[in-house]
Design a protein around this motif. Structure first.
Motif, short mmCIF file in Angstrom:
data_model
loop_
_atom_site.label_atom_id
_atom_site.label_comp_id
_atom_site.label_asym_id
_atom_site.label_seq_id
_atom_site.Cartn_x
_atom_site.Cartn_y
_atom_site.Cartn_z
N LYS A 1 -17.45 -47.05 44.99
CA LYS A 1 -18.58 -47.21 44.06
C LYS A 1 -18.85 -45.92 43.28
O LYS A 1 -19.07 -45.94 42.06
CB LYS A 1 -19.81 -47.64 44.85
N SER A 2 -18.82 -44.78 43.98
CA SER A 2 -19.11 -43.50 43.31
C SER A 2 -18.08 -43.19 42.24
O SER A 2 -18.44 -42.80 41.12
CB SER A 2 -19.16 -42.38 44.33
N ALA A 3 -16.79 -43.34 42.55
CA ALA A 3 -15.75 -43.05 41.57
C ALA A 3 -15.85 -43.98 40.37
O ALA A 3 -15.69 -43.56 39.23
CB ALA A 3 -14.37 -43.17 42.22
N THR A 4 -16.13 -45.24 40.61
CA THR A 4 -16.24 -46.21 39.52
C THR A 4 -17.41 -45.88 38.62
O THR A 4 -17.29 -45.89 37.39
CB THR A 4 -16.39 -47.64 40.08
N PHE A 5 -18.56 -45.59 39.20
CA PHE A 5 -19.73 -45.25 38.40
C PHE A 5 -19.58 -43.89 37.73
O PHE A 5 -19.88 -43.74 36.54
CB PHE A 5 -20.98 -45.26 39.28
N ASN A 6 -19.14 -42.88 38.47
CA ASN A 6 -19.02 -41.53 37.92
C ASN A 6 -18.08 -41.47 36.73
O ASN A 6 -18.36 -40.83 35.72
CB ASN A 6 -18.52 -40.56 39.00
N LEU B 1 -22.08 -54.71 41.84
CA LEU B 1 -21.06 -53.81 41.32
C LEU B 1 -20.15 -54.53 40.32
O LEU B 1 -19.81 -53.99 39.26
CB LEU B 1 -20.24 -53.24 42.48
N TYR B 2 -19.78 -55.76 40.64
CA TYR B 2 -18.94 -56.54 39.73
C TYR B 2 -19.69 -56.86 38.43
O TYR B 2 -19.14 -56.70 37.33
CB TYR B 2 -18.51 -57.83 40.41
N LEU B 3 -20.94 -57.29 38.54
CA LEU B 3 -21.70 -57.68 37.35
C LEU B 3 -21.98 -56.50 36.43
O LEU B 3 -22.10 -56.68 35.22
CB LEU B 3 -23.01 -58.34 37.77
N THR B 4 -22.07 -55.30 36.98
CA THR B 4 -22.32 -54.13 36.14
C THR B 4 -21.25 -53.95 35.08
O THR B 4 -21.54 -53.58 33.93
CB THR B 4 -22.39 -52.85 37.02
N ALA C 1 -27.89 -38.64 42.58
CA ALA C 1 -28.49 -37.99 41.41
C ALA C 1 -27.42 -37.32 40.56
O ALA C 1 -27.61 -37.11 39.35
CB ALA C 1 -29.52 -36.95 41.84
N THR C 2 -26.26 -36.98 41.15
CA THR C 2 -25.17 -36.43 40.36
C THR C 2 -24.68 -37.44 39.33
O THR C 2 -24.17 -37.07 38.29
CB THR C 2 -23.98 -36.01 41.24
N MET C 3 -24.86 -38.72 39.64
CA MET C 3 -24.54 -39.76 38.66
C MET C 3 -25.71 -40.02 37.74
O MET C 3 -25.55 -40.14 36.53
CB MET C 3 -24.15 -41.07 39.38
N CYS D 1 -10.37 -41.32 49.75
CA CYS D 1 -9.39 -42.41 49.64
C CYS D 1 -9.92 -43.50 48.71
O CYS D 1 -9.15 -44.12 47.97
CB CYS D 1 -9.11 -43.00 51.02
N GLY D 2 -11.23 -43.74 48.76
CA GLY D 2 -11.83 -44.69 47.83
C GLY D 2 -11.67 -44.25 46.39
O GLY D 2 -11.38 -45.06 45.50
N HIS D 3 -11.84 -42.95 46.13
CA HIS D 3 -11.62 -42.43 44.78
C HIS D 3 -10.17 -42.65 44.34
O HIS D 3 -9.92 -43.07 43.20
CB HIS D 3 -11.94 -40.93 44.74
#
Length: 488
Positions: free
Chosen positions: A24-29, A94-97, A396-398, A157-159
């Motif tokens: 989630k973080s990598a996708t949003f960031n 997450l998908y709908l975003t 908050a970094t995002m 690994c998620g990233h």
């Protein structure tokens, strides 16, 4: 709490859960601001407003979730009920975003706002109990570093999965889109794949650690009036000097970290003029370096205090993140678009990741130590409150960084829409402003952050003394159970 080593199967099951946060973080960031601003054409200011509102929501929900999970009493313990409940809402939002069913500026703004906030809330529902669970698994000073390092490793690994699926599959170059990340049709299937993996990660870690529930702490009574309890817990947590300096340092760091993440695609696509096939090597350099740093962190922890590792990581990230832009304008860096610039950027991102890894491992382990210090002084276990504040700062970094990035794009008159495909479509002075923000500008927030980290005083010997006092108290029968005042 378990005072000795935790079995590898239990640790592995716990670590797998961090894939969800990494995905989630990598996708949003990396993609959220770029998708709505550059691909869909939504105003950078509107993007920034939506992201800052999401950060405000996090400011309330993260500490609240910490207090709720600290005081929750059920046959499934304090943490696991929320981890199970979060799986479906997190994956769906997450998908709908990344699959908006609207087109106008106002409608896109509302869609971004609602879906991103729902994703943040669902992640809070899961990640705060999940991280607090890690602090409960062991009270050993060194073992906690191992647990946090493994968790952080799986987060990276998620990233890597995001980069591999994104640039290796969904955003590959095509005849119509040389830069596949500009193709709007690629985002919904990409988001579906990420959402599915996120769901599997959440359910897998909850089920894999379910057997630990009987050995974990249970509060004596169910908490009531959660909002009031959250305020009281947060205020009490902030009275801890060690916790205050950690939080202050990360709040200061949040903006430059978020800006750097949000501008990654802009810099690689337009300033460094890289195709997707080359970009993936650079994006992978950071998590690969970070993963190696995570593996090295337990060894380094034998010789350095956690505060020293934290300062080393923050300083190293600044040096290698700022160096490419500074060297470019000094005439000492390979030309944009060349093979040499790819190699140089891979080296810099790898070194930045190798060093910044000590920040993530250090703070995760330090918060568990702070929870012990807090129990000694207040007779309360507040892992949830501490990790709730920490997850807020991470997100908050995002939020703050993404919001600042959106405002900055409009401030420098960044062109957007389907007509902008290469660096030739961007004025040279605009590229210069982008580089100054994403390069030297990132260093601004780090000097005061390092100063804050230097104020942290909880070291190895102090922690051993704290554990000894806690053991003596338990053996004397003064704290057979961890107590928390009930607010009704």
């Amino acid at each position: 709490m378990n005072e000795h080593r935790v079995g590898f199967p239990a640790k592995l099951a716990y670590w797998v859960g961090q894939l969800a946060e990494g995905l989630k973080s990598a996708t949003f960031n990396l993609f959220l601001l770029f998708f709505y601003n550059q691909v869909l054409g939504l105003s950078g200011t509107l993007c920034g407003i939506a992201l800052i509102i999401g950060t405000v929501v996090d400011a309330v929900t993260d500490p609240m979730m910490g207090s709720v999970s600290d005081g929750w009493r059920s046959r499934w313990g304090r943490r696991h009920p929320f981890m199970y409940i979060a799986a479906v809402p997190l994956a769906l939002s997450l998908y709908l975003t990344f699959n908006p069913l609207v087109e106008t500026q106002a409608a896109l703004f509302v869609w971004l706002l609602i879906c991103s906030v729902l994703t943040r809330v669902a992640m809070t529902l899961y990640s705060v109990p999940h991280m607090a669970l890690g602090a409960e698994m062991s009270s050993d000073y060194q073992e906690r570093t191992v647990i946090v390092a493994g968790r952080s490793f799986f987060g990276l690994c998620g990233h890597l999965l995001v980069f591999a699926l994104g640039f290796g599959l969904f955003f590959a170059a095509s005849a119509e889109f040389e830069n596949g990340q500009l193709n709007p049709a690629a985002y919904p299937p990409f988001a579906l794949a990420i959402a599915t993996l996120t769901f599997v990660s959440v359910v897998g870690t909850a089920w894999g650690t379910h057997h630990l529930i009987p050995s974990l702490i249970q509060p004596p009574k169910q908490q009531h009036n959660m909002l009031k309890q959250t305020v009281l817990d947060t205020l009490e947590a902030l009275q801890n000097l060690s916790f205050r300096w950690l939080v202050m340092g990360f709040v200061v760091m949040s903006v430059p970290l978020g800006v750097g993440n949000a501008f990654t695609l802009y810099m690689n696509t337009f300033f460094w003029q890289l195709p997707p096939s080359a970009m993936v090597y650079i994006l992978v350099g950071l998590p690969v370096g970070t993963m190696l740093g995570f593996l090295f962190a337990p060894f380094l922890g034998r010789f350095l205090e956690k505060r020293q590792s934290l300062i080393l990581g923050a300083t190293g990230w600044v040096v290698f993140s700022v160096a490419p832009v500074c060297l470019h304008y000094a005439g000492w860096f390979p030309a944009p678009g060349s093979q040499g610039v790819v190699i140089a950027l891979v080296i810099c991102t790898f070194m930045a990741g190798l060093l910044v890894s000590q920040v993530g491992v250090g703070v995760g382990s330090m918060l568990a130590d702070v929870a012990d210090e807090q129990e000694l002084s207040s007779h309360k276990r507040q892992e949830g409150a501490f990790y709730g504040a920490y997850t807020f700062v991470v997100k908050a970094t995002m939020g703050v960084g993404g919001a600042v990035s959106g405002f900055a794009l409009d401030l420098i008159d960044w062109p957007r829409g389907e007509m902008v495909k290469t660096a030739a479509d961007v004025p040279p002075e605009t590229l210069f402003y982008l580089a100054m923000i994403a390069g030297p500008g990132l260093a601004v927030g780090f000097l005061p952050a390092v100063w804050c980290f230097m104020k942290y005083r909880l070291d190895r010997s102090t922690h051993h003394s704290i554990l000894a006092e806690l053991d003596s108290r338990r053996q004397a029968g003064n704290s057979a159970t961890v107590t928390r005042p009930t607010v009704r």
